[in-house]
Design an enzyme around this catalytic site. Structure first.
Site, PDB file in Angstrom:
ATOM      1  CG  HIS A 148      -0.318   0.134   2.542  1.00 18.00           C
ATOM      2  ND1 HIS A 148      -1.024   0.425   3.686  1.00 18.00           N
ATOM      3  CD2 HIS A 148       0.974   0.002   2.951  1.00 18.00           C
ATOM      4  CE1 HIS A 148      -0.216   0.471   4.723  1.00 18.00           C
ATOM      5  NE2 HIS A 148       0.994   0.215   4.309  1.00 18.00           N
ATOM      6  CB  CYS A 167       3.841   5.347   4.995  1.00 19.95           C
ATOM      7  SG  CYS A 167       4.485   4.369   6.369  1.00 19.95           S
ATOM      8  CG  HIS A 173       5.391   0.534   2.711  1.00 18.70           C
ATOM      9  ND1 HIS A 173       4.738   1.736   2.508  1.00 18.70           N
ATOM     10  CD2 HIS A 173       4.922   0.054   3.888  1.00 18.70           C
ATOM     11  CE1 HIS A 173       3.927   1.985   3.519  1.00 18.70           C
ATOM     12  NE2 HIS A 173       4.008   0.974   4.372  1.00 18.70           N
ATOM     13  CG  HIS A 175       2.808  -3.754   6.094  1.00 21.46           C
ATOM     14  ND1 HIS A 175       3.815  -3.395   6.964  1.00 21.46           N
ATOM     15  CD2 HIS A 175       2.313  -2.587   5.594  1.00 21.46           C
ATOM     16  CE1 HIS A 175       3.918  -2.070   7.002  1.00 21.46           C
ATOM     17  NE2 HIS A 175       3.019  -1.561   6.164  1.00 21.46           N
ATOM     18  CG  ASP A 213      -2.353 -13.426  -0.247  1.00 19.64           C
ATOM     19  OD1 ASP A 213      -1.561 -12.791   0.488  1.00 19.64           O
ATOM     20  OD2 ASP A 213      -2.105 -14.573  -0.674  1.00 19.64           O
ATOM     21  CG  HIS A 214       0.772 -12.307  -3.106  1.00 19.27           C
ATOM     22  ND1 HIS A 214       0.381 -13.154  -2.084  1.00 19.27           N
ATOM     23  CD2 HIS A 214       2.118 -12.452  -3.225  1.00 19.27           C
ATOM     24  CE1 HIS A 214       1.427 -13.800  -1.619  1.00 19.27           C
ATOM     25  NE2 HIS A 214       2.510 -13.384  -2.282  1.00 19.27           N
ATOM     26  CD  GLU A 260       0.683  -1.096   8.805  1.00 12.97           C
ATOM     27  OE1 GLU A 260      -0.230  -0.671   8.084  1.00 12.97           O
ATOM     28  OE2 GLU A 260       1.445  -0.364   9.465  1.00 12.97           O
TER      29      GLU A 260
END
Length: 290
Positions: A148, A167, A173, A175, A213-214, A260
């Site tokens: 994100h 950020c 970046h 998580h 996801d991904h 996170e």
């Protein structure tokens, strides 16, 4: 002054989900692999929360005495047992995680000032029981990996950097997010379940894990095209998304916890998320994210 103290215990036991009044086909349809003979086992971890006044020695209770009560009433009877036969209560209502927690409360309440029983079947499945009749909470843990960028679309790069720090960098970046979903409901007096666990896992997979996801949340999840995907806003989105499908399978969403990183996590209680505007959260940032 009142204080809550917690005591940990553990036991290893097996159980089987099987109702003799149902056919083999019906049991397999209802309980899946958990209906297999002769059952399966877990290393259960138990936390007992106790409330009381601090005494002159700085204790609520003598924890050595608490340990002996838990051993006498619970772990010595359940450790290395077949739970279906261990206690008469499990003949009437199956030994699900939530029902085991309820019966443990009943066994300990005459001896200890308990306010909560928390039972982990394994690290990704646990139940909380707080003495409210047949009501219990059931939690499952899962995860997804996503990227994100924290940047409000109406602000400049300089302003976003001032608010969100590193950020806000343009390439984002990622998580490895850990998600905990807690539901509440009434324990069925025969199956011992507050919700079909397979159905609950499927709802979370279909509505959250698979699309998230991904992904790059800002681009791949339409909601976050205009809403900054902070952990708080992601958790709020998950809460609002899961509420209705969880209700459709017979439970009530209670809480969403999103982790996170080991340093950052947030919790959204479903009852509160009705009153919360996502835009209000996004449009009033104050501190840079670290």
């Amino acid at each position: 002054m009142q204080c809550i103290v917690n005591r940990r215990a553990q036991f290893s036991a097996s159980h089987r989900y099987w109702l003799p009044e149902l056919s083999e086909t019906e049991n397999v349809e209802k309980f899946g692999l958990c209906s297999k003979f002769p059952g399966h086992g877990h290393n259960y971890v138990l936390f007992i929360s106790l409330l009381g006044e601090l005494d002159e020695y700085g204790m609520v209770l003598n924890l050595s005495d608490v340990k002996q009560v838990i051993k006498r009433e619970i772990t010595s009877q359940l450790d290395f047992s077949y739970l279906n036969d261990a206690w008469a209560e499990f003949q009437q209502t199956l030994p699900t995680t939530e029902n085991i927690a309820r019966v443990i409360w009943q066994k300990l309440a005459p001896h200890l000032p308990i306010v909560k029983v928390q039972l982990f079947e394994h690290p990704e499945l646990w139940a909380d029981y707080m003495g409210n009749g047949m009501e219990a909470h059931l939690s499952i843990s899962t995860h997804f990996s996503a990227a994100h960028r924290l940047a409000h679309p109406d602000l400049s790069l300089e302003k976003n950097t001032e608010i969100y720090g590193k950020c806000a960098r343009v390439n984002g970046h990622g998580h490895n997010y850990h998600l905990e979903v807690t539901v509440r409901g009434e324990i069925d007096p025969r199956t011992g379940m507050i919700v079909d666990l397979g159905a609950l896992n499927q709802v979370i997979a279909d509505y959250i894990v698979e699309p998230f996801d991904h992904s790059f949340l800002n681009k791949d999840i339409p909601f976050f095209a205009k809403i900054v995907p902070t952990a708080e806003n992601i958790a709020l989105y998950i809460s609002n998304t899961l509420r209705s499908p969880i209700q459709e399978i017979g439970a009530t969403l209670h809480k969403v916890k999103l982790i996170e990183s080991p340093n950052n996590s947030c919790e959204i209680y479903a009852a509160d998320s009705d009153k919360t505007s996502v835009n209000a959260v996004v449009n009033q940032p104050e501190l840079a994210r670290v």
